[in-house]
Design a protein around this motif. Sequence first.
Motif, short mmCIF file in Angstrom:
data_model
loop_
_atom_site.label_atom_id
_atom_site.label_comp_id
_atom_site.label_asym_id
_atom_site.label_seq_id
_atom_site.Cartn_x
_atom_site.Cartn_y
_atom_site.Cartn_z
N ARG A 1 0.83 -1.22 0.00
CA ARG A 1 0.00 0.00 0.00
C ARG A 1 0.86 1.25 0.00
NH1 ARG A 1 -3.15 -3.06 3.71
NH2 ARG A 1 -2.26 -1.90 5.46
N LYS A 2 1.96 1.19 0.79
CA LYS A 2 2.86 2.35 0.84
C LYS A 2 3.46 2.62 -0.53
CE LYS A 2 6.95 1.82 2.21
NZ LYS A 2 8.18 1.50 2.97
N ASN A 3 3.93 1.54 -1.18
CA ASN A 3 4.54 1.73 -2.51
C ASN A 3 3.51 2.25 -3.52
OD1 ASN A 3 7.04 0.82 -1.62
ND2 ASN A 3 6.56 -1.35 -2.05
N SER A 4 2.28 1.68 -3.42
CA SER A 4 1.23 2.17 -4.34
C SER A 4 0.90 3.64 -4.09
CB SER A 4 -0.02 1.30 -4.15
OG SER A 4 -1.06 1.81 -4.95
N HIS A 5 0.84 4.01 -2.78
CA HIS A 5 0.56 5.41 -2.45
C HIS A 5 1.68 6.32 -2.93
CE1 HIS A 5 -1.28 8.72 -0.36
NE2 HIS A 5 -0.19 8.89 0.42
N ILE A 6 2.93 5.84 -2.75
CA ILE A 6 4.08 6.65 -3.20
C ILE A 6 4.02 6.85 -4.71
CG2 ILE A 6 6.59 6.60 -3.45
CD1 ILE A 6 6.70 5.23 -0.67
N SER A 7 3.69 5.73 -5.43
CA SER A 7 3.62 5.84 -6.89
C SER A 7 2.52 6.84 -7.32
CB SER A 7 3.33 4.47 -7.50
OG SER A 7 4.38 3.56 -7.18
N GLU A 8 1.37 6.77 -6.62
CA GLU A 8 0.29 7.68 -6.96
C GLU A 8 0.66 9.12 -6.66
OE1 GLU A 8 -4.51 8.30 -6.03
OE2 GLU A 8 -3.33 6.71 -5.02
N LEU A 9 1.35 9.34 -5.51
CA LEU A 9 1.79 10.70 -5.18
C LEU A 9 2.76 11.22 -6.22
CD1 LEU A 9 2.25 10.47 -1.29
CD2 LEU A 9 0.49 11.74 -2.55
#
Length: 275
Positions: free
Chosen positions: A31-39
């Motif tokens: 989730r963190k990596n997905s959130h970072i990618s989205e940011l």
Amino acid sequence: EIEAKYTQKIHALRDELDLRRKTEIHEVEERKNSHISELMRNHERAFSDIKNYYNDITIQNLALINLLKEQIDEMKKKEAYLEKEKADVLLENKQLKEPLQQVREQLAELQKKLAHYDKDKLALTNAKAHLKVTQKQLKDLQWEHEVLEQRFIKVQAERDELYQKFTKAIHEVQQKTGFKNLLLERKLKGLLDVLEKKEVELSEVLAASNLEPGTLSLVSHKLEDVLSSKNATIKDLQLQLAQVCKAHDDMLQTFKAKLTASGIPLDNLGFKPLA
């Protein structure tokens, strides 16, 4: 045995909790990596929008700068043109000084002539009075000519109208009935003779348009006599025409009644009776 059994359960529970912890840690990292990618994507999109916005502002500023430069060049050209025009005007003013002096001299001469203004004004007043009298005489003559011309046009129109009415009446009588043609032709000939006489009298009116009022009154009386005679002839012909038409219509009604009584259709005639 119980201690060994629970020790084994503790190890199994520990292994299960450890596996669950690792799974949750892995999910959190995902989730963190997905959130970072989205940011990062949002930041890149925002950066691109800001970049395009400032690029547009820069382009507009450059266009405005170029436009201002062109306006400055145009203002410089206008300024040069105005300077040249100013020089031309100054030169023209310098050239007009001499004509201005001549005009002033002419003004002085005109002021001298103004002393004779009263005498010339009196002569002009007399001339205007004479002109007014002449114009009144001309207006009276024009009015008299207009009256004579209107009377001539009226008489001519009455003549044409009478001729058309009688010609139309004669044609209708000839089309509807075949009898009394000789009598009507004789009356038409007499009417044409009257019309010829009327034309002669109209010629007299034209010739008398420049005569004395007494002569004009005599011609008018002659015209009135001719019109009275024509009116009497018209009434006589109209009465005869009404009698002939009534006789024709009565005959037609009797003929239709006899055909109907005999059982013969009207369509077998081969023509349509004229009522």
